[in-house]
Design a protein around this motif. Structure first.
Motif, PDB file in Angstrom:
ATOM      1  N   ARG A 110      -2.184  11.629  -3.918  1.00 52.62           N
ATOM      2  CA  ARG A 110      -3.556  12.612  -5.721  1.00 52.62           C
ATOM      3  C   ARG A 110      -3.319  12.513  -6.581  1.00 52.62           C
ATOM      4  O   ARG A 110      -2.233  12.999  -7.264  1.00 52.62           O
ATOM      5  N   ARG A 111      -4.058  12.017  -8.168  1.00 55.80           N
ATOM      6  CA  ARG A 111      -3.810  12.459  -9.061  1.00 55.80           C
ATOM      7  C   ARG A 111      -5.425  12.554  -9.991  1.00 55.80           C
ATOM      8  O   ARG A 111      -6.084  12.538  -9.897  1.00 55.80           O
ATOM      9  N   SER A 112      -4.533  13.401 -11.120  1.00 52.42           N
ATOM     10  CA  SER A 112      -5.767  13.963 -12.128  1.00 52.42           C
ATOM     11  C   SER A 112      -5.725  12.925 -12.902  1.00 52.42           C
ATOM     12  O   SER A 112      -4.625  12.816 -13.897  1.00 52.42           O
ATOM     13  N   ASN A 113      -6.552  14.090 -13.737  1.00 48.25           N
ATOM     14  CA  ASN A 113      -6.982  13.497 -15.546  1.00 48.25           C
ATOM     15  C   ASN A 113      -6.448  12.052 -15.376  1.00 48.25           C
ATOM     16  O   ASN A 113      -5.788  11.708 -15.714  1.00 48.25           O
ATOM     17  N   PRO A 114      -7.223  10.358 -15.152  1.00 49.89           N
ATOM     18  CA  PRO A 114      -8.417  10.605 -14.532  1.00 49.89           C
ATOM     19  C   PRO A 114      -8.136  11.051 -13.429  1.00 49.89           C
ATOM     20  O   PRO A 114      -6.806  10.649 -12.167  1.00 49.89           O
ATOM     21  N   ASP A 115      -9.235  11.190 -12.670  1.00 45.93           N
ATOM     22  CA  ASP A 115      -8.841  11.043 -10.535  1.00 45.93           C
ATOM     23  C   ASP A 115      -8.894   9.942 -10.220  1.00 45.93           C
ATOM     24  O   ASP A 115     -10.011   9.112 -10.090  1.00 45.93           O
ATOM     25  N   HIS A 116      -7.706  10.092  -9.664  1.00 48.27           N
ATOM     26  CA  HIS A 116      -7.530   8.998  -8.921  1.00 48.27           C
ATOM     27  C   HIS A 116      -6.681   8.645  -7.944  1.00 48.27           C
ATOM     28  O   HIS A 116      -6.114  10.368  -7.744  1.00 48.27           O
ATOM     29  N   SER A 117      -6.425   8.401  -6.906  1.00 47.30           N
ATOM     30  CA  SER A 117      -5.437   8.466  -5.554  1.00 47.30           C
ATOM     31  C   SER A 117      -4.430   7.020  -5.695  1.00 47.30           C
ATOM     32  O   SER A 117      -5.340   5.772  -5.709  1.00 47.30           O
ATOM     33  N   ILE A 118      -3.405   6.852  -5.054  1.00 46.38           N
ATOM     34  CA  ILE A 118      -2.559   6.091  -4.617  1.00 46.38           C
ATOM     35  C   ILE A 118      -2.248   5.899  -3.285  1.00 46.38           C
ATOM     36  O   ILE A 118      -2.007   7.044  -2.361  1.00 46.38           O
ATOM     37  N   PHE A 119      -2.980   4.640  -3.074  1.00 53.97           N
ATOM     38  CA  PHE A 119      -2.426   4.594  -1.156  1.00 53.97           C
ATOM     39  C   PHE A 119      -1.336   3.425  -1.082  1.00 53.97           C
ATOM     40  O   PHE A 119      -1.255   2.469  -1.539  1.00 53.97           O
ATOM     41  N   THR A 120      -0.313   4.036  -0.311  1.00 54.16           N
ATOM     42  CA  THR A 120       0.717   3.289  -0.087  1.00 54.16           C
ATOM     43  C   THR A 120       0.182   2.255   1.154  1.00 54.16           C
ATOM     44  O   THR A 120       0.447   2.738   2.277  1.00 54.16           O
ATOM     45  N   TYR A 121       0.199   1.013   1.551  1.00 55.07           N
ATOM     46  CA  TYR A 121       0.203   0.439   3.357  1.00 55.07           C
ATOM     47  C   TYR A 121       1.789  -0.084   3.720  1.00 55.07           C
ATOM     48  O   TYR A 121       2.482  -1.003   2.326  1.00 55.07           O
ATOM     49  N   TYR A 122       1.524  -0.083   4.529  1.00 57.56           N
ATOM     50  CA  TYR A 122       2.648  -0.932   5.820  1.00 57.56           C
ATOM     51  C   TYR A 122       2.291  -1.273   6.660  1.00 57.56           C
ATOM     52  O   TYR A 122       1.876  -0.786   7.351  1.00 57.56           O
ATOM     53  N   ALA A 123       2.890  -2.378   6.865  1.00 58.23           N
ATOM     54  CA  ALA A 123       3.107  -3.659   8.537  1.00 58.23           C
ATOM     55  C   ALA A 123       3.811  -2.970   9.433  1.00 58.23           C
ATOM     56  O   ALA A 123       4.532  -2.701   8.723  1.00 58.23           O
ATOM     57  N   VAL A 124       3.661  -2.540  10.211  1.00 59.62           N
ATOM     58  CA  VAL A 124       4.256  -2.131  11.664  1.00 59.62           C
ATOM     59  C   VAL A 124       4.384  -4.188  11.931  1.00 59.62           C
ATOM     60  O   VAL A 124       4.350  -4.688  12.402  1.00 59.62           O
ATOM     61  N   LYS A 125       5.893  -3.997  11.897  1.00 59.64           N
ATOM     62  CA  LYS A 125       6.676  -4.940  12.849  1.00 59.64           C
ATOM     63  C   LYS A 125       7.113  -4.609  13.938  1.00 59.64           C
ATOM     64  O   LYS A 125       8.429  -4.118  13.542  1.00 59.64           O
ATOM     65  N   GLN A 126       7.245  -6.047  14.737  1.00 59.25           N
ATOM     66  CA  GLN A 126       7.823  -4.974  15.947  1.00 59.25           C
ATOM     67  C   GLN A 126       9.024  -6.097  15.940  1.00 59.25           C
ATOM     68  O   GLN A 126       8.697  -7.200  15.126  1.00 59.25           O
ATOM     69  N   THR A 127      10.432  -5.113  16.572  1.00 61.96           N
ATOM     70  CA  THR A 127      11.806  -6.070  16.286  1.00 61.96           C
ATOM     71  C   THR A 127      11.747  -6.508  17.670  1.00 61.96           C
ATOM     72  O   THR A 127      11.929  -5.247  19.026  1.00 61.96           O
ATOM     73  N   LEU A 128      12.187  -7.325  18.423  1.00 62.72           N
ATOM     74  CA  LEU A 128      13.179  -7.827  19.756  1.00 62.72           C
ATOM     75  C   LEU A 128      14.507  -7.915  19.608  1.00 62.72           C
ATOM     76  O   LEU A 128      14.573  -8.364  18.510  1.00 62.72           O
ATOM     77  N   ASP A 129      14.458  -7.994  20.988  1.00 58.83           N
ATOM     78  CA  ASP A 129      16.463  -7.045  21.373  1.00 58.83           C
ATOM     79  C   ASP A 129      16.769  -8.871  21.475  1.00 58.83           C
ATOM     80  O   ASP A 129      15.783  -9.680  22.008  1.00 58.83           O
TER      81      ASP A 129
END
Length: 162
Positions: A143-162
């Motif tokens: 969350r952030r204020s002044n001005p009112d906003h949010s920061i959303f950080t997105y991550y892709a889940v990557k499958q690892t195959l052995d």
């Protein structure tokens, strides 16, 4: 007992800055306690290695149910527009748990929740961004204020195959 190996890792995909309007609407108290809230989204920007663009102004809102235990159940909806013009619908579902008094971590001077995580789903047409509708993505918020906003950080889940 052996430690199980996690067969996946997270890949940073993009961030969004969501700017909110000052108007808030609250309904409640609800049966069993808590409140329902609504916060309209004014605009925003998207930036990162896998997606950049804007949040279409006035295209959505955060709908939050504040439960009796203080947990906030988040359901937010927005329309995104990638730099190439592709329109993308996002639906975030998650939880925000406020920090206890005096225990909040400060970020840019704004007290942060103890927990702010979600799992978005996307509706996206075929093309360069259709990976978003075929990939499990998780996110974190601040969350952030002044001005009112949010920061959303997105991550892709990557499958690892052995």
């Amino acid at each position: 007992m052996n430690d199980p190996q996690v067969p996946a890792h997270l890949e940073y995909a993009f961030e969004m800055r969501v700017n909110f309007r000052p108007e808030r609407c609250t309904v409640g108290p609800l049966p069993g306690g808590g409140y329902q809230g609504y916060t309209p989204c004014a605009s925003g920007t998207i930036y990162g290695p896998r997606l950049s663009g804007i949040i279409i102004p006035d295209s959505g809102a955060d709908y939050a149910t504040v439960r009796g235990d203080g947990t906030i159940v988040i359901k937010s909806h927005y329309m995104l527009q990638a730099d190439d013009g592709t329109k993308i619908y996002i639906n975030n579902n998650g939880y925000l748990i406020p920090a206890k008094p005096g225990e909040a971590r400060l970020d840019d001077g704004t007290p942060q929740p103890a927990y702010f995580c979600f799992s978005p789903t996307f509706v996206v047409p075929e093309g360069p961004h259709d990976w978003m509708g075929k990939t499990l993505i998780i996110g974190t918020g601040s969350r952030r204020s002044n001005p009112d906003h949010s920061i959303f950080t997105y991550y892709a889940v990557k499958q690892t195959l052995d």
